[in-house]
Design a protein around this motif. Structure first.
Motif, PDB file in Angstrom:
ATOM      1  N   PHE A 185      84.960 -80.057  92.028  1.00 38.25           N
ATOM      2  CA  PHE A 185      85.799 -80.645  93.078  1.00 38.25           C
ATOM      3  C   PHE A 185      85.206 -81.994  93.494  1.00 38.25           C
ATOM      4  O   PHE A 185      85.914 -82.921  93.872  1.00 38.25           O
ATOM      5  N   ASP A 186      83.885 -82.074  93.454  1.00 42.32           N
ATOM      6  CA  ASP A 186      83.118 -83.319  93.615  1.00 42.32           C
ATOM      7  C   ASP A 186      82.259 -83.488  92.366  1.00 42.32           C
ATOM      8  O   ASP A 186      82.052 -82.532  91.610  1.00 42.32           O
ATOM      9  N   LYS A 187      81.731 -84.667  92.171  1.00 42.07           N
ATOM     10  CA  LYS A 187      80.798 -84.889  91.071  1.00 42.07           C
ATOM     11  C   LYS A 187      79.596 -83.961  91.242  1.00 42.07           C
ATOM     12  O   LYS A 187      79.041 -83.841  92.336  1.00 42.07           O
ATOM     13  N   CYS A 188      79.215 -83.293  90.170  1.00 42.05           N
ATOM     14  CA  CYS A 188      78.080 -82.367  90.193  1.00 42.05           C
ATOM     15  C   CYS A 188      76.987 -82.910  89.269  1.00 42.05           C
ATOM     16  O   CYS A 188      77.225 -83.082  88.067  1.00 42.05           O
ATOM     17  N   ASP A 189      75.809 -83.175  89.823  1.00 47.08           N
ATOM     18  CA  ASP A 189      74.699 -83.658  89.012  1.00 47.08           C
ATOM     19  C   ASP A 189      73.390 -83.059  89.529  1.00 47.08           C
ATOM     20  O   ASP A 189      73.375 -82.296  90.496  1.00 47.08           O
ATOM     21  N   LYS A 190      72.300 -83.386  88.885  1.00 48.11           N
ATOM     22  CA  LYS A 190      71.005 -82.823  89.270  1.00 48.11           C
ATOM     23  C   LYS A 190      70.674 -83.140  90.723  1.00 48.11           C
ATOM     24  O   LYS A 190      70.094 -82.318  91.429  1.00 48.11           O
ATOM     25  N   GLU A 191      71.053 -84.337  91.157  1.00 51.06           N
ATOM     26  CA  GLU A 191      70.687 -84.793  92.497  1.00 51.06           C
ATOM     27  C   GLU A 191      71.313 -83.946  93.596  1.00 51.06           C
ATOM     28  O   GLU A 191      70.680 -83.667  94.619  1.00 51.06           O
ATOM     29  N   ASN A 192      72.565 -83.524  93.417  1.00 50.39           N
ATOM     30  CA  ASN A 192      73.214 -82.757  94.496  1.00 50.39           C
ATOM     31  C   ASN A 192      73.333 -81.256  94.178  1.00 50.39           C
ATOM     32  O   ASN A 192      74.120 -80.546  94.783  1.00 50.39           O
TER      33      ASN A 192
END
Length: 294
Positions: A146-153
């Motif tokens: 739904f939102d960008k998913c990456d290691k940071e978040n």
């Protein structure tokens, strides 16, 4: 021979022998841009502007002092979340991956707030669903960013091929159920770890025995996800519980997503109220009430 697990959505994408091999060997496939820009806009509008779904939000503790926002519903209904779940490219595709007619076991929004969103401990979905009376692991989930998913978040992490291990023992960790961590560490050494980084609209289709987790969100960006879970018709649960028994699900054309009315109809979705189910732990949702994009 290297096994391909990453595919780009095009209309007509099907479960070919190659896709079947990917899912059978690795336990997952990623489909990039499963939802197009206009479909995502329509989904965001229904969730964030209407607020009807978010009224059913509650929090689950992660055992480390942080929480995650949840909304769970049993039946797809006729709003855009339901049409997506019943669409050929989501529900139809998952049925082919699982090898038979599937029904909607439940859907959920998982919400990790910026800077304070909690983690998910290592687990298999079947570690939960086995205790619901589902005899076989003929089950799977579709995780849409739904939102960008990456290691940071705090994106999803998986152990590719771990579904072949069968069900691992699970124990209670505060409000979550987690897999035997010693077995997880052995599996990690053998199978390796994959951070599933997804752009908005990308999707991960994964088997219910794939070991997965996610880290806390220490970033300035929230991380919300839309997850649809499916069970095969011939795996009807042995007893009544807080998720539904077999309920026929009509697969609809992909075009029905953009054709879905903007008026949000939440009738028949049957939102889960954790206060009514002892098996569903929860906390009052304080940290996640004002979860605005940063």
């Amino acid at each position: 021979m290297e096994i391909k697990t990453d595919y780009q959505f095009v209309e007509g994408l099907d479960v070919t022998p190659e896709v079947r091999r990917s899912f059978d060997e690795k336990g997952y496939v990623i489909v990039r841009s499963l939802l197009g820009d206009e479909e995502i806009k329509k989904l965001h509008k229904a969730i964030e502007h209407n607020k009807g779904i978010l009224k059913h939000r509650y929090s689950v503790g992660d055992g480390h002092g942080r929480n995650l926002g949840h909304v769970i519903w049993s039946h797809p209904g006729n709003d855009i979340t339901g049409v997506i779940a019943k669409s050929e490219k989501v529900g139809g595709f998952m049925g082919k991956l699982l090898g038979g007619e599937v029904y909607h076991y439940h859907s959920k929004m998982i919400m990790k707030s910026a800077r304070t969103g909690g983690r998910f401990n290592w687990h298999q979905d079947y570690g939960y669903w086995y205790n619901n009376g589902c005899l076989y692991p003929y089950m799977g989930s579709v995780f849409i960013a739904f939102d960008k998913c990456d290691k940071e978040n705090g994106c999803l992490q998986i152990l590719p091929g771990s579904h072949k291990m069968g069900r691992v023992d699970h124990v209670k960790i505060q409000d979550q159920t987690g897999a035997d961590i010693e077995r997880v560490e052995f599996a990690k050494q053998k199978l390796g770890l994959l951070h599933v980084e997804l752009d908005v609209g990308d999707a991960l289709f994964f088997h219910c025995n794939v070991l997965h987790c996610s880290s806390p969100n220490n970033s300035d960006r929230r991380r919300w996800s839309f997850i649809m879970c499916y069970n095969r018709k011939d795996n009807d649960p042995l007893w009544v519980h807080h998720h539904p028994s077999y309920t026929p699900m009509e697969i609809v054309p992909n075009a029905a997503i953009l054709g879905c009315p903007d008026e949000v109809d939440l009738a028949g979705k049957d939102f889960l109220n954790p206060r009514e189910h002892e098996a569903v732990p929860f906390q009052e949702d304080e940290d996640n009430k004002t979860d605005e994009k940063k």
